[in-house]
Design an enzyme around this catalytic site. Structure first.
Site, PDB file in Angstrom:
ATOM      1  N   ASP A  38       0.784  -1.236   0.000  1.00  0.00           N
ATOM      2  CA  ASP A  38       0.000   0.000   0.000  1.00  0.00           C
ATOM      3  C   ASP A  38       0.820   1.293   0.000  1.00  0.00           C
ATOM      4  O   ASP A  38       1.784   1.412   0.771  1.00  0.00           O
ATOM      5  CB  ASP A  38      -0.846   0.090   1.278  1.00  0.00           C
ATOM      6  CG  ASP A  38      -1.577  -1.178   1.608  1.00  0.00           C
ATOM      7  OD1 ASP A  38      -1.506  -2.148   0.845  1.00  0.00           O
ATOM      8  OD2 ASP A  38      -2.229  -1.198   2.667  1.00  0.00           O
ATOM      9  N   PHE A  40       1.864  -0.724   9.940  1.00  0.00           N
ATOM     10  CA  PHE A  40       0.902  -0.948   8.875  1.00  0.00           C
ATOM     11  C   PHE A  40       0.456   0.402   8.301  1.00  0.00           C
ATOM     12  O   PHE A  40       0.934   1.455   8.685  1.00  0.00           O
ATOM     13  CB  PHE A  40      -0.290  -1.766   9.403  1.00  0.00           C
ATOM     14  CG  PHE A  40      -0.067  -3.263   9.357  1.00  0.00           C
ATOM     15  CD1 PHE A  40       1.199  -3.814   9.235  1.00  0.00           C
ATOM     16  CD2 PHE A  40      -1.152  -4.137   9.432  1.00  0.00           C
ATOM     17  CE1 PHE A  40       1.399  -5.189   9.188  1.00  0.00           C
ATOM     18  CE2 PHE A  40      -0.975  -5.511   9.380  1.00  0.00           C
ATOM     19  CZ  PHE A  40       0.296  -6.044   9.264  1.00  0.00           C
ATOM     20  N   GLU A  77     -10.491  -2.502   4.164  1.00  0.00           N
ATOM     21  CA  GLU A  77      -9.173  -1.967   4.504  1.00  0.00           C
ATOM     22  C   GLU A  77      -9.000  -0.570   3.890  1.00  0.00           C
ATOM     23  O   GLU A  77      -9.712  -0.187   2.959  1.00  0.00           O
ATOM     24  CB  GLU A  77      -8.076  -2.897   3.972  1.00  0.00           C
ATOM     25  CG  GLU A  77      -8.162  -4.304   4.550  1.00  0.00           C
ATOM     26  CD  GLU A  77      -7.022  -5.221   4.136  1.00  0.00           C
ATOM     27  OE1 GLU A  77      -6.481  -5.914   5.009  1.00  0.00           O
ATOM     28  OE2 GLU A  77      -6.665  -5.259   2.945  1.00  0.00           O
TER      29      GLU A  77
HETATM   30  C1  FRU Z   1      -3.912  -3.584   2.681  1.00  0.00           C
HETATM   31  C2  FRU Z   1      -3.308  -4.014   3.995  1.00  0.00           C
HETATM   32  C3  FRU Z   1      -3.669  -3.051   5.107  1.00  0.00           C
HETATM   33  C4  FRU Z   1      -2.532  -3.212   6.071  1.00  0.00           C
HETATM   34  C5  FRU Z   1      -1.352  -3.434   5.144  1.00  0.00           C
HETATM   35  C6  FRU Z   1      -0.308  -4.342   5.708  1.00  0.00           C
HETATM   36  O1  FRU Z   1      -3.268  -4.110   1.574  1.00  0.00           O
HETATM   37  O2  FRU Z   1      -3.714  -5.316   4.300  1.00  0.00           O
HETATM   38  O3  FRU Z   1      -4.931  -3.302   5.681  1.00  0.00           O
HETATM   39  O4  FRU Z   1      -2.369  -2.079   6.872  1.00  0.00           O
HETATM   40  O5  FRU Z   1      -1.886  -3.993   3.959  1.00  0.00           O
HETATM   41  O6  FRU Z   1       0.792  -4.415   4.877  1.00  0.00           O
END
Ligand code: FRU
Length: 576
Positions: free
Chosen positions: A75, A131, A258
């Site tokens: 992300d 994250f 997410e």
């Molecule tokens: C989305 C996700 C988020 C998380 C991150 C972890 O792709 O799953 O929810 O914060 O990737 O790398």
């Protein structure tokens, strides 16, 4: 990641799924906890370690898209414009090319196309992974963390991110944390009072924070991922947060929710001729929610809701009308908008060009993971409909690729013109103009006429439009169903994951229109299609041979006497 059940720790799932080709022996399995501990100790001892040794280069290294070779990224996090520079943070594994040790990587750009990678901004530490999250500029030092109280602090960034603590015994815990940077994002300090929001939950992540002028508050939208809810919090100082409203479940709930985002956009009228920018007639809020799995093309995708936000609650204008998808391709996920773009300038967003269905198996670039091109956003009114007034139909999210900033001014189009040409005439120009390439912008207005199917074949292994090609990616319109599709089943290397070779499609919003405007961004390993001036978008990765640079328009045959497929306004802009 395919499924996220409440019983299986997320990180475990990811590690299992993203290393599918390395089965573990029984001994290895017994040793694994020890190895993990050793690795963790190694990681914590050198959080800023250099990336893993670089791998050989490949023909797929993107030209127009950010990636971080030879490492893993997913992300985008906290993109922000500060001191005239775009800062981009992202989910990054400083130690390898698979998901793990999540930290915030960092890159900067002045034109949104050329990025310079910088040292890790926020490293994983003490077993807590960093994250996804967001950043804001705390110009007035509302946090009190930017300087002594009372001082103005332009260039002080505050990041809100999810700390994810991996606990094999009790399950992971996710909470929201703060870090600040007094130098525009170069160096960061984690706040000593972390976490700033802790509900003791396992799936509570991806805070997006913005300044809400009418309530004079900072607002956070954050995901209760397995409950399919976005929760809103309010704060005056970015450190103490009080709960406001909640949205959801709604729309697509087949996967975890997410990376939510919430922002206001101008609403432009549907400009009759459809290729002029309509004037601004209103403003509305967009709540973007990324869903995995359950997207129309399979796996990860981004749905959006249009409505109003009053500082506490988001109310959808047309409840039950969705799901509405931002992108119908396989590789658009975890979208997030830039903070701090000046008032009056379009809001921009960027997404991870990937899909949890196969992210860990991607052929190395080297490195795995890359971003989409940044896109500017607005909402468009649907054209007046016989039985419905525009306000009774949902507004449409429009995305336009950012590839025409001054320092990246495309060179002149190689051929264009307003009169329509037949497919054969246009293909003759492709041959005579020697049009070919592996990174370019192609614009065309396509009228399928009475042909069952018409479109353009890209990254072909044959330079001759009249010859079949073993390797090509097809962008086409199916007249009978009013769909646009991207077919990557023969796009090059496709055999590395069963979900990869696919023909994905989207319903056209103006399928009754005589012609469809297409803008296609082609890069060394991706094709982003912006149809109908950005109302219908499909983003897909491809892995073609370097020599597959051919380009050809095509249509299924039409008998004499019926309208042939035609093209107009062709622009081919090399970007290699
Ligand atoms: C989305 C996700 C988020 C998380 C991150 C972890 O792709 O799953 O929810 O914060 O990737 O790398």
């Amino acid at each position: 990641m395919k499924v996220c059940t409440p019983h299986v720790p997320r990180n475990d799932l990811r590690m299992i799924e993203m290393n599918p080709r390395t089965p573990l022996s029984a001994n290895m399995r017994r040793l694994l906890p020890v190895l993990v501990l050793l690795l963790a100790a190694h990681t914590f001892a050198q959080p800023q370690a250099a990336p893993t040794a670089s791998a050989a280069s490949t023909p797929w290294q993107p030209k127009l898209h950010f990636y971080a070779p030879p490492n893993w990224i997913n992300d985008p996090n906290g993109p922000i414009l500060v001191n005239g520079q775009y800062q981009l943070f992202f989910q990054y594994n400083p130690f390898g090319d698979q998901w793990g040790h999540m930290s915030w990587g960092h890159a900067a750009s002045s034109d949104l196309v050329h990025w310079k990678q910088l040292p890790v901004a926020l490293p994983e530490e003490n077993g807590v992974s960093i994250f996804s999250g967001s950043t804001v500029e705390d110009r007035d030092n509302s946090s009190g963390l930017c300087a002594e109280p009372g001082q103005k602090t332009p260039g002080c960034l505050v990041a809100l991110y999810t700390g994810s603590a991996h606990d094999p015994q009790n399950g992971d815990k996710q909470n929201q944390n703060l870090a600040f940077s007094r130098d525009g994002g170069t160096t960061w300090t984690k706040y000593s009072g972390n976490p700033v929001i802790d509900l003791g939950l396992k799936d509570f992540r991806d805070p997006k924070v913005f300044w809400h002028a009418s309530s004079q508050s900072w607002i956070m939208a954050v995901s209760l991922a397995t409950q399919h809810k976005v929760r809103f919090y309010r704060s005056k100082n970015l450190r103490q947060w009080e709960q406001a409203g909640e949205f959801g479940p709604a729309g697509s709930v087949s996967g975890v929710w997410e990376c939510p985002d919430l922002f206001e956009l101008p609403v432009r009228e549907s400009a009759g001729k459809h290729d002029a920018l309509g004037k601004i007639v209103d403003h509305r809020w967009v709540l973007s929610v990324n869903v995995n799995p359950g997207a129309p093309a399979g796996g990860s995708g981004d749905q959006y809701f249009v409505g109003q936000f009053d500082g506490s609650h988001f109310t959808e204008d047309h409840p039950g009308s969705g799901p509405h998808w931002a992108d119908y391709g396989k590789d658009f996920y975890a979208s997030t908008s830039f903070s701090n773009t000046p008032a009056g300038q379009d809001r921009l967003w960027i997404a991870w060009m990937g899909n949890w269905d196969y992210a860990g198996k991607l052929p190395s670039l080297p490195g795995r993971g890359e971003m989409t091109v940044p896109r500017s956003l607005y909402l468009r009114q649907p054209p007046a409909h016989a039985s419905l007034t525009p306000s009774q139909e949902p507004l449409v999210l429009v995305q336009q690729a950012i590839l025409s900033t001054p320092s990246f001014q495309p060179s002149k189009a190689l051929f264009g013109g307003s009169p329509y040409q037949t497919i054969a005439q246009a293909n003759e120009k492709i041959v005579s103009g020697k049009l070919s390439g592996s990174a370019y912008l192609l614009r065309v207005t396509l009228d399928p006429g009475d042909a069952a199917e018409a479109g353009v074949r890209l990254r072909r292994s044959s330079a001759d439009p009249s010859q079949p090609a073993a390797e090509e990616t097809v962008v086409g319109i199916t007249s009978a169903t009013g769909h646009i599709f991207v077919d990557r089943t023969h796009s090059g290397k496709t055999d590395w994951a069963p979900e990869f070779p696919a023909r994905v499609s989207a319903p056209l919003k103006h399928s009754q229109a005589n012609s469809i405007r297409l803008e296609i961004v082609v890069d060394h390993n991706s094709v982003e299609v912006f149809a109908e001036d950005g109302e219908t978008v499909l983003t897909n990765l491809i892995y073609p041979s370097a020599s597959s640079t051919g380009l050809a328009f095509y249509s299924t045959p039409t008998p004499p006497g019926v309208g042939p497929a035609l093209v107009r306004g062709v622009e081919f802009i090399p970007l290699d």
